[in-house]
Scaffold this motif. Structure first.
Motif, mmCIF file in Angstrom:
data_model
loop_
_atom_site.group_PDB
_atom_site.id
_atom_site.type_symbol
_atom_site.label_atom_id
_atom_site.label_comp_id
_atom_site.label_asym_id
_atom_site.label_seq_id
_atom_site.Cartn_x
_atom_site.Cartn_y
_atom_site.Cartn_z
ATOM 1 N N UNK A 512 0.859 -1.194 0.000
ATOM 2 C CA UNK A 512 0.000 0.000 0.000
ATOM 3 C C UNK A 512 0.887 1.233 0.000
ATOM 4 N N UNK A 513 0.694 2.109 -0.972
ATOM 5 C CA UNK A 513 1.548 3.281 -1.147
ATOM 6 C C UNK A 513 0.734 4.541 -0.862
ATOM 7 N N UNK A 514 1.270 5.397 0.009
ATOM 8 C CA UNK A 514 0.623 6.663 0.341
ATOM 9 C C UNK A 514 1.585 7.805 0.049
ATOM 10 N N UNK A 515 1.170 8.716 -0.847
ATOM 11 C CA UNK A 515 1.955 9.902 -1.151
ATOM 12 C C UNK A 515 1.507 11.014 -0.207
ATOM 13 N N UNK A 516 2.419 11.445 0.667
ATOM 14 C CA UNK A 516 2.086 12.494 1.625
ATOM 15 C C UNK A 516 1.668 13.755 0.873
ATOM 16 N N UNK A 517 0.472 14.294 1.140
ATOM 17 C CA UNK A 517 0.028 15.482 0.407
ATOM 18 C C UNK A 517 0.853 16.732 0.713
ATOM 19 N N UNK A 518 1.570 16.734 1.845
ATOM 20 C CA UNK A 518 2.361 17.904 2.222
ATOM 21 C C UNK A 518 3.627 17.981 1.378
ATOM 22 N N UNK A 519 3.824 19.127 0.758
ATOM 23 C CA UNK A 519 5.026 19.385 -0.033
ATOM 24 C C UNK A 519 5.971 20.248 0.789
ATOM 25 N N UNK A 520 7.231 19.841 0.852
ATOM 26 C CA UNK A 520 8.203 20.579 1.649
ATOM 27 C C UNK A 520 9.360 21.044 0.781
ATOM 28 N N UNK A 521 10.059 22.056 1.267
ATOM 29 C CA UNK A 521 11.292 22.476 0.619
ATOM 30 C C UNK A 521 12.423 21.551 1.049
ATOM 31 N N UNK A 522 13.309 21.247 0.113
ATOM 32 C CA UNK A 522 14.460 20.400 0.434
ATOM 33 C C UNK A 522 15.539 21.291 1.046
ATOM 34 N N UNK A 523 15.472 21.465 2.345
ATOM 35 C CA UNK A 523 16.345 22.402 3.041
ATOM 36 C C UNK A 523 17.814 22.068 2.848
ATOM 37 N N UNK A 524 18.566 23.052 2.422
ATOM 38 C CA UNK A 524 20.015 22.941 2.348
ATOM 39 C C UNK A 524 20.546 22.044 1.250
ATOM 40 N N UNK A 525 19.675 21.575 0.350
ATOM 41 C CA UNK A 525 20.132 20.686 -0.719
ATOM 42 C C UNK A 525 20.093 21.453 -2.037
ATOM 43 N N UNK A 526 21.267 21.715 -2.582
ATOM 44 C CA UNK A 526 21.345 22.450 -3.840
ATOM 45 C C UNK A 526 21.807 21.564 -4.984
ATOM 46 N N UNK A 527 22.155 20.308 -4.677
ATOM 47 C CA UNK A 527 22.609 19.381 -5.709
ATOM 48 C C UNK A 527 22.178 17.978 -5.316
ATOM 49 N N UNK A 528 21.623 17.245 -6.280
ATOM 50 C CA UNK A 528 21.210 15.873 -6.028
ATOM 51 C C UNK A 528 22.195 14.909 -6.672
ATOM 52 N N UNK A 529 22.797 14.017 -5.888
ATOM 53 C CA UNK A 529 23.756 13.057 -6.462
ATOM 54 C C UNK A 529 23.067 12.047 -7.370
#
Length: 529
Positions: A512-529
Motif C-alpha cells: 500500500x503506497x501513500x503519497x504524503x500530500x504535504x510538499x516541503x522544501x528540500x532544506x540545504x540541498x542544492x545538488x542531487x547526487x
C-alpha cells in the motif's frame, strides 16, 4: 479699352496662379519639414528610452531555504547602474538590507526569517528607487512516500513499487514537463538513491512511476523521499534498472549427442534457472519418437540432447527452449512460479493462482543415463499446485530432479516486458497422435519459440512435438510410444527468442503506497547526487 481690360484680367489670373504655385510649394516644403522633424523627435525619443532602459535597475534574485526559518538570497545586478537594495520581504516579514551593488556585481545574503518557510513563501527585494524584484526559488521540493507491506507477503527484497501521482497529491507545476527531474532516495537528506521508471506521465491526471525498493519488512512500513524542482534536469527514468531480467528463450539444433548452450544474460542468483524444452520439425531421416533431455544446468548455460526410446542414434532436431529464474514473478503482469523438486512429489504453489495455470515440467538431470528418453509427467494441474509430478521412461525409475514453470494463462502486457510478446494457453482433450493447430491471439513479428508440455496422465510414454510454427499459429502433436489412442490436456508458452524476458517480484498482496500530500522544501540541498 476692351483690349487693355482683357490684358489686365489675364495678368490677374496669371498672378493668382503664380501665387498658388509658390504657396503650394511653400506648404509642401513645410509639411516635409514637419515630417522630418517628427521622425527626428521620435528617433531621439527612442534613443532616450533605450538609454533609460539600459541605465535602469535590473536585478536577478534567487533564493533557497537552508532550514525551516533561514533563507539564502543570491542577488545579481544585471543592469548598467549602481543599485542599492533597500529591504527584502520574506513571507510576511520585512528585513532591511541597505546593500549596494555595482553593475555586474552580486552578493549572497543570509536572512533569518523567524517564521516557518514553506513552498508557497514569496520573496521580494525592493531597491532604494522603489523597484520591486521577485525572487525565484532555486532549490528542490520533496515529498515523503510511505510504503506499507501487509503481513501476508513476508519480507520483500528489491521490490518494484507502483506510485501513483495525481493533482490531489502532487503539484505538477513544480516539476519538469515530463517528470524528468524526479529523483527518489531512501533518506530525507538525499542519500540512498533508488532506481525509478516513469510508466506514464499525465499532468492533468494520474501518472504512474515504479521505484525499486531494497527491502520491505513484513507487516512494516518504509518511507522513501521524492525530490523534484530542477526543470533543466535530465531524466534518469530507466525500465532496465527497475525491472529484472528473469529469463530468456532460444532455438538450438541437437542430435543424440550432448550439446552445450550458453545463456545470453547473467543471472544474479545462487541457484541456476529452470530450463524446459520442446522438439520441433520432425526429422526427415528418423521418425522415431523421443524427447529432449536437459542436463548440467548452471548460471552460465546448459547441455541438451535428443533421445529415442530405442537405443539408437538420432539426427538433428530443432529445439525450442525457455529458461526462467526460480521464484515467483510477474511477467507482463502474468503470475509465474518457477521451482525445482525431487520427484515423485506433489507441488503446492507458494501463492495460489486465480485460475488453472499453464504448467511446463522438465527433467533437469542426467541421473537416468541408462533410462532412455526419461522425461517428466504430471497427473493434473490445479490453481493450488501440481499433482504427482514424476519421471517416466521405459525402464523403471523412482526419483529425479524436475523443474517446473507455472504461468497464468493469457497474453503478457508488453508495457512491462520491454515490448517482448509472450502468450500462453491450455488446450484440453488433445487427441493423441493427431496434430492440433493453435492460433495465437496476437501475431508475433518474428517466429516465436514455442514450448508445450502434457498436463495430464491418461497413458504412459507420451511426449510432445511442436510443428509448423509461424507468426500467427503453430501445430502440436502428442506422440505415444505404444501407438495408443487417448486424449491429454496440454499447456504451452510462446515467446520471442534471443531477447531478455523482464519481470518484477511477485507479492500476494501489493504493498500500500501513500503519497504524503504535504510538499516541503528540500532544506540545504542544492545538488542531487
Amino acid at each position: 479699352m476692351r483690349s487693355r481690360s482683357s490684358h489686365r484680367a489675364l495678368s490677374s489670373i496669371v498672378g493668382a496662379m503664380i501665387f498658388i504655385v509658390i504657396f503650394g510649394a511653400a506648404f509642401a516644403s513645410l509639411l516635409y519639414m514637419q515630417d522630418r522633424y517628427a521622425k527626428y523627435i521620435n528617433s531621439v525619443r527612442e534613443t532616450l528610452n533605450e538609454e533609460a532602459e539600459r541605465l535602469s535597475e535590473d536585478l536577478e534574485v534567487k533564493f533557497k531555504a537552508l532550514n525551516s526559518t533561514a533563507v539564502e538570497l543570491t542577488i545579481v545586478n544585471k543592469g548598467q547602474v549602481f543599485t542599492v537594495v533597500d529591504h527584502v520581504w520574506v513571507g510576511d516579514k520585512v528585513f532591511s538590507l541597505d546593500l549596494g551593488l555595482s553593475p555586474g556585481g552580486d552578493s549572497v545574503v543570509l536572512v533569518l526569517n523567524g517564521s516557518q518557510i514553506n513552498p508557497d513563501s514569496e520573496v521580494f527585494v525592493v531597491t532604494r528607487r522603489g523597484r520591486i524584484f521577485e525572487g525565484e526559488y532555486e532549490g528542490y521540493y520533496v515529498k515523503r512516500i510511505t510504503i506499507e507491506n501487509p503481513p501476508g507477503n513476508g519480507e520483500l527484497h528489491d521490490f518494484q513499487v507502483e506510485i501513483q501521482l495525481t493533482p490531489n497529491n502532487f503539484n505538477y507545476s513544480r516539476a519538469r514537463w515530463n517528470g524528468g527531474d524526479l529523483r527518489f532516495y531512501l533518506y530525507s537528506n538525499a542519500t540512498g538513491k533508488l532506481s525509478y521508471w516513469i510508466e506514464s506521465w499525465n499532468t492533468q491526471g494520474t501518472s504512474i512511476v515504479w521505484v525499486k525498493v531494497p527491502s520491505l519488512p513484513s507487516g512494516g512500513e518504509v518511507d522513501i523521499y521524492m525530490f523534484y524542482g530542477d526543470k533543466d534536469a535530465a531524466s534518469e527514468s530507466s525500465f532496465d534498472d527497475v525491472f529484472d531480467i528473469v529469463g530468456e528463450a532460444g532455438l538450438l539444433s541437437v542430435d543424440s549427442r550432448w550439446t552445450e548452450t550458453r545463456f545470453l544474460y547473467a543471472y544474479p542468483d545462487s541457484e541456476p534457472p529452470v530450463v524446459v524444452a520442446s522438439p520441433s520439425r520432425l526429422n526427415t531421416t528418423s521418425d522415431s519418437e523421443g524427447v529432449v533431455r536437459i542436463w548440467n544446468v548452471t548460471l552460465a548455460g546448459f547441455q541438451a540432447c535428443f533421445e529415442e526410446y530405442e537405443y539408437e542414434t538420432h539426427g538433428y532436431e530443432t529445439v525450442y527452449w525457455l529458461a526462467l529464474r526460480r521464484g515467483q514473478w510477474r511477467i507482463g503482469e502474468l503470475h509465474v512460479e518457477v521451482g525445482l523438486e525431487e520427484t515423485p512429489t506433489d507441488v503446492t504453489f507458494s501463492s495460489y493462482f486465480s485460475s488453472k495455470p499453464v504448467a511446463l515440467t522438465q527433467l533437469q538431470g542426467r541421473d537416468y543415463v541408462y533410462a532412455r528418453a526419461a522425461h517428466a509427467r504430471v497427473e493434473d494441474v490445479t490453481t493450488t499446485g501440481i499433482e504427482n509430478m514424476h519421471v517416466e521412461a521405459e525402464e523403471t525409475v523412482t526419483d529425479g530432479e524436475v523443474g517446473y514453470i507455472a504461468i497464468e494463462e493469457g497474453i503478457a502486457n508488453t508495457t512491462f516486458t520491454g515490448g517482448l510478446l509472450i502468450q500462453t494457453g491450455i488446450e484440453e482433450d488433445v487427441a493423441v497422435g493427431s496434430s492440433l493447430d493453435v492460433d495465437f491471439e496476437s501475431s508475433f513479428t518474428t517466429e516465436p519459440a514455442v514450448m508445450a508440455k502434457i498436463m495430464t496422465d491418461t497413458g504412459p510414454l507420451r511426449e510432445e512435438r511442436i510443428e509448423d510454427v509461424s507468426i500467427d499459429q503453430f501445430s502440436v502433436l502428442i506422440e505415444d510410444e505404444n501407438l495408443a489412442s487417448g486424449v491429454e490436456d496440454l499447456g504451452w508458452i510462446a515467446v520471442e527468442p534471443f531477447k531478455p524476458i523482464y519481470g518484477r517480484k511477485f507479492a500476494p498482496i501489493e504493498p500500500i503506497v501513500t503519497v504524503n500530500p504535504t510538499e516541503e522544501l528540500a532544506y540545504g540541498i542544492s545538488y542531487l547526487p
